[in-house]
Enzyme design. Sequence first.
Site, PDB file in Angstrom:
ATOM      1  N   ARG A  53      -3.690  -4.526  -5.143  1.00  0.00           N
ATOM      2  CA  ARG A  53      -2.237  -4.292  -5.837  1.00  0.00           C
ATOM      3  C   ARG A  53      -1.154  -4.446  -4.711  1.00  0.00           C
ATOM      4  O   ARG A  53      -1.306  -4.874  -3.704  1.00  0.00           O
ATOM      5  CB  ARG A  53      -2.232  -2.577  -5.758  1.00  0.00           C
ATOM      6  CG  ARG A  53      -3.555  -1.864  -6.040  1.00  0.00           C
ATOM      7  CD  ARG A  53      -3.451  -0.511  -5.935  1.00  0.00           C
ATOM      8  NE  ARG A  53      -4.683   0.320  -5.757  1.00  0.00           N
ATOM      9  CZ  ARG A  53      -5.268   1.297  -6.368  1.00  0.00           C
ATOM     10  NH1 ARG A  53      -3.935   2.286  -7.034  1.00  0.00           N
ATOM     11  NH2 ARG A  53      -6.129   1.926  -6.303  1.00  0.00           N
ATOM     12  N   ALA A  55       3.100  -6.474  -5.197  1.00  0.00           N
ATOM     13  CA  ALA A  55       3.203  -8.045  -5.581  1.00  0.00           C
ATOM     14  C   ALA A  55       2.868  -9.121  -4.553  1.00  0.00           C
ATOM     15  O   ALA A  55       2.258 -10.118  -4.697  1.00  0.00           O
ATOM     16  CB  ALA A  55       4.830  -8.071  -5.871  1.00  0.00           C
ATOM     17  N   ARG A  93      -1.097  -9.298 -14.772  1.00  0.00           N
ATOM     18  CA  ARG A  93      -0.177  -8.451 -14.712  1.00  0.00           C
ATOM     19  C   ARG A  93       1.263  -9.200 -14.912  1.00  0.00           C
ATOM     20  O   ARG A  93       1.502 -10.026 -14.302  1.00  0.00           O
ATOM     21  CB  ARG A  93      -0.159  -7.937 -13.149  1.00  0.00           C
ATOM     22  CG  ARG A  93      -1.626  -7.483 -12.575  1.00  0.00           C
ATOM     23  CD  ARG A  93      -1.739  -6.019 -13.234  1.00  0.00           C
ATOM     24  NE  ARG A  93      -0.732  -5.254 -12.863  1.00  0.00           N
ATOM     25  CZ  ARG A  93      -0.838  -4.306 -11.857  1.00  0.00           C
ATOM     26  NH1 ARG A  93      -1.548  -4.507 -10.785  1.00  0.00           N
ATOM     27  NH2 ARG A  93       0.463  -3.311 -11.776  1.00  0.00           N
ATOM     28  N   GLN A 206      -0.759   5.927  -5.713  1.00  0.00           N
ATOM     29  CA  GLN A 206      -0.661   5.132  -4.666  1.00  0.00           C
ATOM     30  C   GLN A 206       0.013   5.581  -3.393  1.00  0.00           C
ATOM     31  O   GLN A 206      -0.456   5.278  -2.101  1.00  0.00           O
ATOM     32  CB  GLN A 206      -0.290   3.731  -4.996  1.00  0.00           C
ATOM     33  CG  GLN A 206      -0.823   3.178  -6.380  1.00  0.00           C
ATOM     34  CD  GLN A 206      -0.008   3.116  -7.474  1.00  0.00           C
ATOM     35  OE1 GLN A 206       0.389   4.088  -8.040  1.00  0.00           O
ATOM     36  NE2 GLN A 206      -0.021   1.965  -8.095  1.00  0.00           N
ATOM     37  N   ASP A 247       8.661  -5.340  -7.259  1.00  0.00           N
ATOM     38  CA  ASP A 247       7.631  -6.342  -7.699  1.00  0.00           C
ATOM     39  C   ASP A 247       8.461  -7.476  -8.432  1.00  0.00           C
ATOM     40  O   ASP A 247       7.957  -8.389  -8.389  1.00  0.00           O
ATOM     41  CB  ASP A 247       6.867  -5.519  -8.729  1.00  0.00           C
ATOM     42  CG  ASP A 247       5.770  -4.660  -8.369  1.00  0.00           C
ATOM     43  OD1 ASP A 247       4.543  -4.938  -8.036  1.00  0.00           O
ATOM     44  OD2 ASP A 247       6.125  -3.353  -7.929  1.00  0.00           O
ATOM     45  N   LYS A 258       7.617   0.413  -9.057  1.00  0.00           N
ATOM     46  CA  LYS A 258       6.701   1.342  -9.627  1.00  0.00           C
ATOM     47  C   LYS A 258       7.584   2.372 -10.146  1.00  0.00           C
ATOM     48  O   LYS A 258       8.609   2.912  -9.915  1.00  0.00           O
ATOM     49  CB  LYS A 258       6.011   2.190  -8.392  1.00  0.00           C
ATOM     50  CG  LYS A 258       4.878   2.786  -9.065  1.00  0.00           C
ATOM     51  CD  LYS A 258       3.957   2.419 -10.060  1.00  0.00           C
ATOM     52  CE  LYS A 258       2.988   1.275  -9.602  1.00  0.00           C
ATOM     53  NZ  LYS A 258       2.190   0.576 -10.467  1.00  0.00           N
TER      54      LYS A 258
END
Length: 364
Positions: A53, A55, A93, A206, A247, A258
Amino acid sequence: MRNFRFHSSIWLTSSEPLYPEVIDQRYLPFEAHTFIIRNLEDACFAIREMVVRGAPLIGVTAAYGMYLSILDCSADDYNERLCMAQKALNDTRPTAINLYTATRRMMETYRQAEKGSDIAGLLFNEANRIRFEELDACRKIGEYGLSLILEISRKKDGGPVNILTHCNAGWLACVEWGTATAPIYLAHKNGISVHVWVDETRPRNQGARLTAFELGLAGVPHTIIPDNTGGLLMQQGKVDLVIVGSDRTTLDGDVANKIGTYMEALAAADNQVPFYVALPISSFDFSLTDGIRNIPVEQRDATEVSYIEGWNGKEITTVKLIPDDSPVANYGFDITPARLVTSLITEKGIINPDRDSILHLMHS
């Protein structure tokens, strides 16, 4: 896991042939497992299913996936195979720009190679280069961000600097150091008193599972809070600054991160709390300006919201949270407009979130 022995999120296996190996983050913080990426399919799976996980780490994983895609075919098939690999990886993604940047660099490396070159060797070296560039970028982000924490520490006469962060932008999401966490680790290492408010970051938690795990390993004081608590803490003067990752950040400084980041930025603006975004240059999308209109926002599986995952004392298990017939919308990211961002912390310095500053950064 007191005996947790990893200090990087991705490395190369010690036996031939060399394969990238990653921490399988689906099991953290309860169990330590690794995942060896042996082919393109493994790389796509690792990115899509969130074995990896973040970027920067997604981009590095994709770079190795491109390299691995040609190992079982002849030179005559390289172009077709790499084109197929690029599309397959890019489709995993949609939001993290590092993914597209990395696969594009790998294609450019192939297309610029001289006839008769060792293509596999060139691609392997380029993937390694991308990995080490991300590592170095995060270290430099930490050095620049440290100055912000140090300034607040001085104003508080050495009292604890309270930092709020969202999701996981630590070394697990990068290669080492992390983006948002790099200044925190350096501050702690240099004896500056820090305390981190860790958003749980629903629905995959997370923050509660990964950021708290990282901070605990490093001995950094921290407290896990529900996602909606940050605003109250800011009103009470218990947050000195917010640092988050990104990201994808546009040419005009809009930031995709997020889901929930935008709400923290609004609360920070209302309470005059500085809101910083830490990111490597690889996380900029120089082709986009209006992030709210143009950044693709990933919608993930409803089960991430309808079920919650945890440890029952023996194993990781899931429990249903919602009524059987209730529909779910699960947006993975939101967009924070540049007007709510105090500054961007990059490996080339701290800049304003505006076009002129970002263009200057790009050409410096």
